[in-house]
Scaffold this motif. Sequence first.
Motif, PDB file in Angstrom:
ATOM      1  N   PRO A  12       0.816  -1.227   0.000  1.00 13.49           N
ATOM      2  CA  PRO A  12       0.000   0.000   0.000  1.00 13.49           C
ATOM      3  C   PRO A  12       0.848   1.275   0.000  1.00 13.49           C
ATOM      4  N   PHE A  13       1.985   1.226   0.708  1.00 14.39           N
ATOM      5  CA  PHE A  13       2.875   2.393   0.750  1.00 14.39           C
ATOM      6  C   PHE A  13       3.561   2.587  -0.607  1.00 14.39           C
ATOM      7  N   SER A  14       3.852   1.461  -1.292  1.00 16.72           N
ATOM      8  CA  SER A  14       4.427   1.554  -2.634  1.00 16.72           C
ATOM      9  C   SER A  14       3.433   2.182  -3.601  1.00 16.72           C
ATOM     10  N   LEU A  15       2.147   1.883  -3.426  1.00 16.53           N
ATOM     11  CA  LEU A  15       1.107   2.466  -4.271  1.00 16.53           C
ATOM     12  C   LEU A  15       1.053   3.987  -4.081  1.00 16.53           C
ATOM     13  N   ILE A  16       1.098   4.418  -2.825  1.00 17.19           N
ATOM     14  CA  ILE A  16       1.084   5.857  -2.525  1.00 17.19           C
ATOM     15  C   ILE A  16       2.325   6.529  -3.123  1.00 17.19           C
ATOM     16  N   TYR A  17       3.476   5.871  -2.949  1.00 17.75           N
ATOM     17  CA  TYR A  17       4.739   6.396  -3.497  1.00 17.75           C
ATOM     18  C   TYR A  17       4.652   6.509  -5.018  1.00 17.75           C
ATOM     19  N   GLY A  18       4.094   5.479  -5.647  1.00 20.21           N
ATOM     20  CA  GLY A  18       3.970   5.474  -7.098  1.00 20.21           C
ATOM     21  C   GLY A  18       3.078   6.593  -7.605  1.00 20.21           C
ATOM     22  N   LEU A  19       1.968   6.843  -6.901  1.00 14.46           N
ATOM     23  CA  LEU A  19       1.067   7.928  -7.293  1.00 14.46           C
ATOM     24  C   LEU A  19       1.762   9.284  -7.179  1.00 14.46           C
ATOM     25  N   ALA A  20       2.578   9.431  -6.117  1.00 13.49           N
ATOM     26  CA  ALA A  20       3.314  10.682  -5.939  1.00 13.49           C
ATOM     27  C   ALA A  20       4.340  10.870  -7.052  1.00 13.49           C
ATOM     28  N   ILE A  21       5.002   9.794  -7.438  1.00 10.85           N
ATOM     29  CA  ILE A  21       5.989   9.856  -8.515  1.00 10.85           C
ATOM     30  C   ILE A  21       5.314  10.235  -9.845  1.00 10.85           C
ATOM     31  N   ILE A  22       4.168   9.627 -10.131  1.00  8.09           N
ATOM     32  CA  ILE A  22       3.453   9.909 -11.378  1.00  8.09           C
ATOM     33  C   ILE A  22       2.978  11.361 -11.409  1.00  8.09           C
ATOM     34  N   LEU A  23       2.478  11.859 -10.278  1.00  8.36           N
ATOM     35  CA  LEU A  23       2.021  13.245 -10.213  1.00  8.36           C
ATOM     36  C   LEU A  23       3.189  14.203 -10.469  1.00  8.36           C
ATOM     37  N   ARG A  24       4.310  13.952  -9.817  1.00  5.64           N
ATOM     38  CA  ARG A  24       5.497  14.793 -10.005  1.00  5.64           C
ATOM     39  C   ARG A  24       5.966  14.754 -11.452  1.00  5.64           C
ATOM     40  N   LYS A  25       5.947  13.566 -12.029  1.00  5.13           N
ATOM     41  CA  LYS A  25       6.343  13.379 -13.431  1.00  5.13           C
ATOM     42  C   LYS A  25       5.452  14.218 -14.354  1.00  5.13           C
ATOM     43  N   LYS A  26       4.137  14.194 -14.123  1.00  2.00           N
ATOM     44  CA  LYS A  26       3.201  14.951 -14.944  1.00  2.00           C
ATOM     45  C   LYS A  26       3.403  16.464 -14.792  1.00  2.00           C
ATOM     46  N   LEU A  27       3.696  16.910 -13.571  1.00  3.86           N
ATOM     47  CA  LEU A  27       3.910  18.341 -13.342  1.00  3.86           C
ATOM     48  C   LEU A  27       5.089  18.854 -14.157  1.00  3.86           C
ATOM     49  N   TYR A  28       6.139  18.021 -14.266  1.00  3.03           N
ATOM     50  CA  TYR A  28       7.280  18.399 -15.112  1.00  3.03           C
ATOM     51  C   TYR A  28       6.912  18.298 -16.591  1.00  3.03           C
ATOM     52  N   ASP A  29       6.197  17.242 -16.961  1.00  7.71           N
ATOM     53  CA  ASP A  29       5.813  17.067 -18.367  1.00  7.71           C
ATOM     54  C   ASP A  29       4.918  18.201 -18.853  1.00  7.71           C
ATOM     55  N   TRP A  30       4.056  18.689 -17.963  1.00  3.68           N
ATOM     56  CA  TRP A  30       3.135  19.764 -18.332  1.00  3.68           C
ATOM     57  C   TRP A  30       3.774  21.150 -18.221  1.00  3.68           C
ATOM     58  N   GLY A  31       4.988  21.232 -17.690  1.00  7.61           N
ATOM     59  CA  GLY A  31       5.680  22.504 -17.561  1.00  7.61           C
ATOM     60  C   GLY A  31       5.302  23.292 -16.330  1.00  7.61           C
ATOM     61  N   ILE A  32       4.489  22.709 -15.444  1.00  6.97           N
ATOM     62  CA  ILE A  32       4.121  23.403 -14.204  1.00  6.97           C
ATOM     63  C   ILE A  32       5.338  23.500 -13.283  1.00  6.97           C
ATOM     64  N   MET A  33       6.114  22.419 -13.216  1.00  2.00           N
ATOM     65  CA  MET A  33       7.420  22.453 -12.554  1.00  2.00           C
ATOM     66  C   MET A  33       8.474  22.550 -13.661  1.00  2.00           C
ATOM     67  N   ASN A 169      12.755  -2.272  -4.859  1.00  4.25           N
ATOM     68  CA  ASN A 169      13.931  -1.425  -5.032  1.00  4.25           C
ATOM     69  C   ASN A 169      13.764  -0.350  -6.102  1.00  4.25           C
ATOM     70  N   LEU A 170      12.581  -0.269  -6.726  1.00  2.88           N
ATOM     71  CA  LEU A 170      12.376   0.742  -7.760  1.00  2.88           C
ATOM     72  C   LEU A 170      12.051   2.096  -7.133  1.00  2.88           C
ATOM     73  N   ARG A 171      12.771   3.116  -7.571  1.00  2.00           N
ATOM     74  CA  ARG A 171      12.490   4.470  -7.068  1.00  2.00           C
ATOM     75  C   ARG A 171      11.766   5.314  -8.099  1.00  2.00           C
ATOM     76  N   ASP A 172      11.486   4.736  -9.259  1.00  2.00           N
ATOM     77  CA  ASP A 172      10.795   5.460 -10.324  1.00  2.00           C
ATOM     78  C   ASP A 172       9.920   4.474 -11.083  1.00  2.00           C
ATOM     79  N   VAL A 173       8.879   4.988 -11.710  1.00  2.00           N
ATOM     80  CA  VAL A 173       7.970   4.129 -12.470  1.00  2.00           C
ATOM     81  C   VAL A 173       8.617   3.735 -13.791  1.00  2.00           C
ATOM     82  N   PHE A 174       8.234   2.569 -14.296  1.00  2.00           N
ATOM     83  CA  PHE A 174       8.862   1.995 -15.487  1.00  2.00           C
ATOM     84  C   PHE A 174       8.658   2.881 -16.716  1.00  2.00           C
ATOM     85  N   SER A 175       7.546   3.604 -16.762  1.00  2.13           N
ATOM     86  CA  SER A 175       7.257   4.464 -17.920  1.00  2.13           C
ATOM     87  C   SER A 175       8.256   5.611 -18.056  1.00  2.13           C
ATOM     88  N   SER A 176       8.975   5.935 -16.998  1.00  2.07           N
ATOM     89  CA  SER A 176       9.962   7.023 -17.055  1.00  2.07           C
ATOM     90  C   SER A 176      11.098   6.720 -18.018  1.00  2.07           C
TER      91      SER A 176
END
Length: 353
Positions: A12-33, A169-176
């Motif tokens: 469950p904690f990995s799921l939360i971590y993964g959602l946070a990673i995806i959100l951060r990834k999108k913020l950079y992809d969209w140019g917000i960050m 041991n993954l710190r980033d999603v595979f789609s990255s």
Amino acid sequence: MLLNYLRLLLLPFSLIYGLAIILRKKLYDWGIMRSIKFELPVICVGNLAVGGSGKTPTTEYLVRLLAHYKIAILSRGYGRKTKGFILANVSSTAETIGDEPLQYFNKFENVTVAVCEDRMMGIEKLKENHDLIILDDAFQHRAVKAGFNILLFEFRKLGTLQFLLPAGNLRDVFSSRKRADVLLVTKSPVPLLHVAQQASINELQPNNNQPVLHSYLKYGDLRAINSDKTLSLESIKSFEIFLLTGIANPEPLIEELQKYTENIHHEAFADHHRFSSEEIKKFVSAFDKSNNTKKVIITTEKDSKRLRAIGFEDLPLSLPIYFLPIEVELFEEDKIIFDELILNYVKSNRRNS
């Protein structure tokens, strides 16, 4: 069994971590960050997992390939006790800059080595006096837009079920992986069969412009950590080996040593482990108790840097203690492609081009 049970509890904690990673990834992809691009070649060597994929020897490969340029290597300096931007110098230790940066500094006298948690600030301090910067382990550092991203995948891990932190041991999603310019499969078997090569490509599912290339490890002669003495691996056939490691994945090293002897006593610690005096004394005691006249202590090059920083005084100078250096090499066709991509990128992105 216990480990699998713990993984289930942490999912469950990995799921939360993964959602946070995806959100951060999108913020950079969209140019917000924002990601900042610099006006000199910046090559990033990274991976999706925590340690063990071969970033250090890959970085060293790049240094040798680009030796005619003025290079700076910028690392976070994992495991150091210091903070902020630090340039490596003759007084540096694994405690002040980290074991990997210290290894770079000791090995390449014409290369600037620096550590900084803030890669953007580090590049700002280095950019004026260098032709290019190599970022060691910065693929997830999206504040910097590297000009060329090399993403590493360990051969034996491809095709296996892997989880995000903390369950795995993954710190980033595979789609990255789609952000990378080259997908480099490391620690491949030699020879590499075509079916295995194709299996890597099928697993990674690259973009049309993403080459999947393969590299393997080359082992050199054993080198004494307290003298200039060297030993070939052939010369330690049937020896009793006392192996001391504090790296993420010692399995390839063990497999290499098993080609020469099965008599291996392995004392394994976590990656970047700070050896204590008690641990060193216990290890030396086990070595001394052996009545075998043919015995040797072996560690890794990275671990040798920390042995010098912590507890080295507890290693008697008479002990036969060696580190085994490694280098990355690419298979012939892949080497041509990889070298050409790197050299063309640097040449076409120099400030005076």
